[in-house]
Design a protein around this motif. Structure first.
Motif, PDB file in Angstrom:
ATOM      1  N   HIS A 293       0.828  -1.223   0.000  1.00 36.59           N
ATOM      2  CA  HIS A 293       0.000   0.000   0.000  1.00 36.59           C
ATOM      3  C   HIS A 293       0.859   1.269   0.000  1.00 36.59           C
ATOM      4  O   HIS A 293       0.841   2.058   0.962  1.00 36.59           O
ATOM      5  CB  HIS A 293      -0.982  -0.004   1.168  1.00 36.59           C
ATOM      6  CG  HIS A 293      -0.394  -0.390   2.501  1.00 36.59           C
ATOM      7  ND1 HIS A 293       0.528   0.384   3.177  1.00 36.59           N
ATOM      8  CD2 HIS A 293      -0.617  -1.453   3.297  1.00 36.59           C
ATOM      9  CE1 HIS A 293       0.854  -0.177   4.315  1.00 36.59           C
ATOM     10  NE2 HIS A 293       0.162  -1.315   4.413  1.00 36.59           N
ATOM     11  N   HIS A 295       0.823   4.207  -1.129  1.00 33.89           N
ATOM     12  CA  HIS A 295       0.257   5.548  -0.965  1.00 33.89           C
ATOM     13  C   HIS A 295      -0.834   5.586   0.094  1.00 33.89           C
ATOM     14  O   HIS A 295      -1.667   6.498   0.097  1.00 33.89           O
ATOM     15  CB  HIS A 295      -0.263   6.073  -2.312  1.00 33.89           C
ATOM     16  CG  HIS A 295       0.831   6.397  -3.281  1.00 33.89           C
ATOM     17  ND1 HIS A 295       1.517   7.583  -3.272  1.00 33.89           N
ATOM     18  CD2 HIS A 295       1.385   5.650  -4.273  1.00 33.89           C
ATOM     19  CE1 HIS A 295       2.438   7.580  -4.225  1.00 33.89           C
ATOM     20  NE2 HIS A 295       2.382   6.415  -4.849  1.00 33.89           N
ATOM     21  N   ALA A 296      -0.833   4.620   1.013  1.00 39.12           N
ATOM     22  CA  ALA A 296      -1.786   4.645   2.122  1.00 39.12           C
ATOM     23  C   ALA A 296      -1.559   5.893   2.963  1.00 39.12           C
ATOM     24  O   ALA A 296      -0.429   6.393   3.094  1.00 39.12           O
ATOM     25  CB  ALA A 296      -1.639   3.390   2.969  1.00 39.12           C
ATOM     26  N   THR A 297      -2.631   6.395   3.564  1.00 40.60           N
ATOM     27  CA  THR A 297      -2.564   7.688   4.249  1.00 40.60           C
ATOM     28  C   THR A 297      -2.362   7.572   5.757  1.00 40.60           C
ATOM     29  O   THR A 297      -2.239   8.592   6.434  1.00 40.60           O
ATOM     30  CB  THR A 297      -3.856   8.482   3.981  1.00 40.60           C
ATOM     31  OG1 THR A 297      -4.990   7.693   4.384  1.00 40.60           O
ATOM     32  CG2 THR A 297      -3.982   8.807   2.497  1.00 40.60           C
ATOM     33  N   GLY A 302       2.961   5.443   4.176  1.00 38.79           N
ATOM     34  CA  GLY A 302       3.417   5.812   2.842  1.00 38.79           C
ATOM     35  C   GLY A 302       4.847   5.360   2.594  1.00 38.79           C
ATOM     36  O   GLY A 302       5.717   5.502   3.453  1.00 38.79           O
ATOM     37  N   THR A 321      -9.784   1.989  -3.150  1.00 35.76           N
ATOM     38  CA  THR A 321      -9.940   3.334  -2.614  1.00 35.76           C
ATOM     39  C   THR A 321      -9.059   4.308  -3.401  1.00 35.76           C
ATOM     40  O   THR A 321      -8.238   3.896  -4.226  1.00 35.76           O
ATOM     41  CB  THR A 321      -9.536   3.364  -1.122  1.00 35.76           C
ATOM     42  OG1 THR A 321      -8.204   2.851  -0.993  1.00 35.76           O
ATOM     43  CG2 THR A 321     -10.491   2.515  -0.275  1.00 35.76           C
ATOM     44  N   ASP A 323      -6.395   5.902  -2.605  1.00 37.28           N
ATOM     45  CA  ASP A 323      -4.945   5.702  -2.512  1.00 37.28           C
ATOM     46  C   ASP A 323      -4.486   4.556  -3.407  1.00 37.28           C
ATOM     47  O   ASP A 323      -3.348   4.545  -3.875  1.00 37.28           O
ATOM     48  CB  ASP A 323      -4.503   5.490  -1.069  1.00 37.28           C
ATOM     49  CG  ASP A 323      -5.139   4.306  -0.391  1.00 37.28           C
ATOM     50  OD1 ASP A 323      -4.543   3.223  -0.410  1.00 37.28           O
ATOM     51  OD2 ASP A 323      -6.233   4.468   0.168  1.00 37.28           O
ATOM     52  N   ASP A 324      -5.379   3.574  -3.680  1.00 39.32           N
ATOM     53  CA  ASP A 324      -5.043   2.542  -4.658  1.00 39.32           C
ATOM     54  C   ASP A 324      -4.973   3.136  -6.066  1.00 39.32           C
ATOM     55  O   ASP A 324      -4.110   2.754  -6.862  1.00 39.32           O
ATOM     56  CB  ASP A 324      -6.083   1.419  -4.630  1.00 39.32           C
ATOM     57  CG  ASP A 324      -6.100   0.684  -3.309  1.00 39.32           C
ATOM     58  OD1 ASP A 324      -5.038   0.237  -2.865  1.00 39.32           O
ATOM     59  OD2 ASP A 324      -7.185   0.550  -2.722  1.00 39.32           O
ATOM     60  N   VAL A 326      -4.071   6.116  -6.806  1.00 34.68           N
ATOM     61  CA  VAL A 326      -2.788   6.826  -6.879  1.00 34.68           C
ATOM     62  C   VAL A 326      -1.643   5.830  -7.053  1.00 34.68           C
ATOM     63  O   VAL A 326      -0.717   6.050  -7.847  1.00 34.68           O
ATOM     64  CB  VAL A 326      -2.579   7.694  -5.627  1.00 34.68           C
ATOM     65  CG1 VAL A 326      -1.194   8.335  -5.652  1.00 34.68           C
ATOM     66  CG2 VAL A 326      -3.649   8.770  -5.541  1.00 34.68           C
ATOM     67  N   ALA A 327      -1.694   4.717  -6.312  1.00 34.83           N
ATOM     68  CA  ALA A 327      -0.646   3.699  -6.443  1.00 34.83           C
ATOM     69  C   ALA A 327      -0.616   3.122  -7.850  1.00 34.83           C
ATOM     70  O   ALA A 327       0.463   2.872  -8.417  1.00 34.83           O
ATOM     71  CB  ALA A 327      -0.870   2.583  -5.427  1.00 34.83           C
ATOM     72  N   ASP A 330       0.989   5.668 -10.150  1.00 35.92           N
ATOM     73  CA  ASP A 330       2.430   5.721  -9.902  1.00 35.92           C
ATOM     74  C   ASP A 330       3.122   4.522 -10.544  1.00 35.92           C
ATOM     75  O   ASP A 330       4.185   4.659 -11.169  1.00 35.92           O
ATOM     76  CB  ASP A 330       2.665   5.742  -8.392  1.00 35.92           C
ATOM     77  CG  ASP A 330       4.098   6.080  -8.019  1.00 35.92           C
ATOM     78  OD1 ASP A 330       4.745   6.833  -8.764  1.00 35.92           O
ATOM     79  OD2 ASP A 330       4.570   5.589  -6.975  1.00 35.92           O
TER      80      ASP A 330
END
Length: 500
Positions: A293, A295-297, A302, A321, A323-324, A326-327, A330
């Motif tokens: 994970h 980019h987990a918040t 992170g 979610t 953040d997934d 975003v991952a 990336d």
């Protein structure tokens, strides 16, 4: 009972630095008769800016049968948006606290308020074995500290007597029955009650089988103590690999499929330049390095170590979610750079990170093309990128690219064709009703299909050339809730590269 008050001065913290460890004065005991228990209680306060780890040395005399530790700390109200108190705990034995973990005897983070260790048994997350004479160290990890500071109390109890018999660990086998070369489904990021999960290994095994999984990987936070408790869960129908989730203050990484009994230390930050040493430790133990994970918040979740040591990366963790998303973006940027620079690429994985109800084991799951259902074969499939991610076992994909002269490549492979050669990208789907298919390349999303029928089955094709697309990968997306954003993922493939 002996009580002791301990406080850490602000001057000490400034000198030590936030990433360092601090060792307090020792707690001492006098020997007692068999069957007797001696207890000491200490109290102290940690201010904001405390070191990552604070060690409390405990002088353990000879003749101790069991050590038991209980702790508590205050949780004052804090202003909105400010972190409150959270204090983790673990222990090292007389072999010391040096980085590398030779003296490691267990870690429960913030999941438990007490633990015990003796030769024949230990609290889940802790390693049973003799309580030998020498300086043991209780490890405190002030995860977050409120502006008011963190006041704690620790009670240490030593029980004297003959030690119990040490139990030899039994580990799950590295092979299950399998189907030869086939697609195997797995979930490689799971937590039981041996760290901060609430399920037993047996319960996780039952849920894995119900989810249609062929393999799982254990990944307790900062402990290998669960490794000896999975043998009864494995079977001809389920391969159980062993690992750890190394939970640092600058991100988490799954050690996937290490040798039984392997412990990997977590006590460092990115600025310490030590991660490479422990990535090599994972590989020497036969495991894969998989940042989790990224980019987990959550605080410390992170990923800050870069991806130079990664064998794969977890781009989808549990329910899909932002953040997934975003991952995923990336990871796709890393694919673009790999294609542009002609270097190796990092495959994607998806795992549930399931801890407790209602977390769903096997959602998502990584589906791997492997020569057999063995640890080595599954790892090789993951490392080579011969895999896709699906939200459940209901979804199956067959993704390939075919050239005009019959050339053929599948997930993780390369179609070696001239730049101007027309190629056909083909995805066959089952189990994804009303989902849309997107073909993503180094140029972005170049094709989006109409929604699949209610049956969830269909075949989608698209034609391109290696000159136009250096790689192509497939996504299945649910219907979008609103606006221009795409819907949540239902499935995702690793890429097929095009061209010579």
């Amino acid at each position: 009972m002996c009580e002791d008050e301990r406080h850490i001065g602000r001057r000490t913290l400034v000198v030590t630095g936030a990433a360092a460890a601090l060792t307090l004065g020792s707690v001492t005991f006098a020997s007692a008769a068999d069957g007797e228990t001696e207890t000491r209680t200490i109290r102290g306060t940690l201010p904001t800016g405390s070191p990552d780890f604070v060690y409390v040395p405990v002088e353990v005399p000879s003749g101790v049968r069991e050590i038991k530790v209980a702790y508590s700390y205050d949780r004052p109200a804090v202003p909105a948006g400010t972190a409150g108190n959270a204090l983790d705990i673990g222990i090292f034995d007389e072999r010391g606290t040096e980085l590398g973990g030779e003296g490691f005897r267990g870690w429960s983070g913030g999941a438990r308020t007490e633990f015990f260790i003796r030769a024949d048994d230990a609290t889940p997350g802790y390693v049973p074995g003799p309580v030998r004479e020498g300086t043991w160290s209780i490890a405190l990890g002030p995860y977050t500290v409120a502006p008011q500071g963190l006041s704690y109390e620790i009670t240490i109890a030593l029980t004297y007597g003959e030690p119990g018999e040490v139990v030899e660990p039994v580990y799950p086998p590295g092979r299950a029955k399998g189907r030869g070369r086939a697609w195997y489904r797995g979930d490689c990021h799971l937590h039981s009650w041996y760290s901060d999960g609430r399920r037993t290994p047996a319960e996780i095994g039952a849920l894995a089988r119900a989810a249609g999984l062929d393999f799982i990987n254990t990944s307790e936070h900062n402990t290998h103590a669960a490794h000896a408790h999975w043998a009864d869960v494995a079977g001809d129908d389920l391969l159980v690999m062993l690992g750890e989730e190394i939970t640092t203050r600058n991100g988490h990484v799954v050690a996937l499929g290490t040798d039984p009994g392997t412990f990997v230390d977590w006590r460092y930050r990115a600025r310490d330049n030590r991660f490479g040493r422990f990535a090599r430790r994972i590989r020497r133990a036969g495991g894969l390095v998989v940042p989790a994970h990224p980019h987990a918040t959550c605080v410390g979740c992170g990923w800050r170590f870069g991806f130079g040591e990664a064998d794969a990366v977890e781009v989808w963790n549990g329910p899909y979610t932002p953040d997934d998303e975003v991952a995923l973006a990336d990871w796709d940027s890393m694919l673009v750079a790999s294609a542009r620079e002609g270097r190796g690429w990092i495959p994607a994985m998806g795992n549930s990170d399931a801890h407790r109800d209602p977390d769903v084991v096997g959602s998502p799951q990584t589906v791997v093309l492997a020569d057999d259902l063995t640890r080595e074969a599954i790892q090789e499939g993951i490392r080579a990128g011969r895999s896709y991610i699906a939200e459940s076992s209901r979804i199956s994909l067959d993704f390939s690219v075919v050239g005009g002269k019959g050339e053929h490549a599948e997930i993780g492979g390369r179609l070696k064709a001239a730049a101007d050669t027309p190629v056909t990208v083909r995805l066959e789907v089952t189990g994804a009703p009303r989902c849309t298919v997107r073909f993503v390349t180094d140029q972005g999303v170049l094709f989006t299909s109409a929604a699949l029928p209610v049956s969830g089955s269909g075949v989608v094709e698209w034609r391109t050339t290696p000159a136009y697309a250096a790689y192509v990968r497939a996504e299945l997306r649910h219907e979008a809730a609103a606006g221009p954003l795409p819907g949540a993922l239902a499935a995702l493939t690793n890429p097929i590269f095009l061209g010579r």
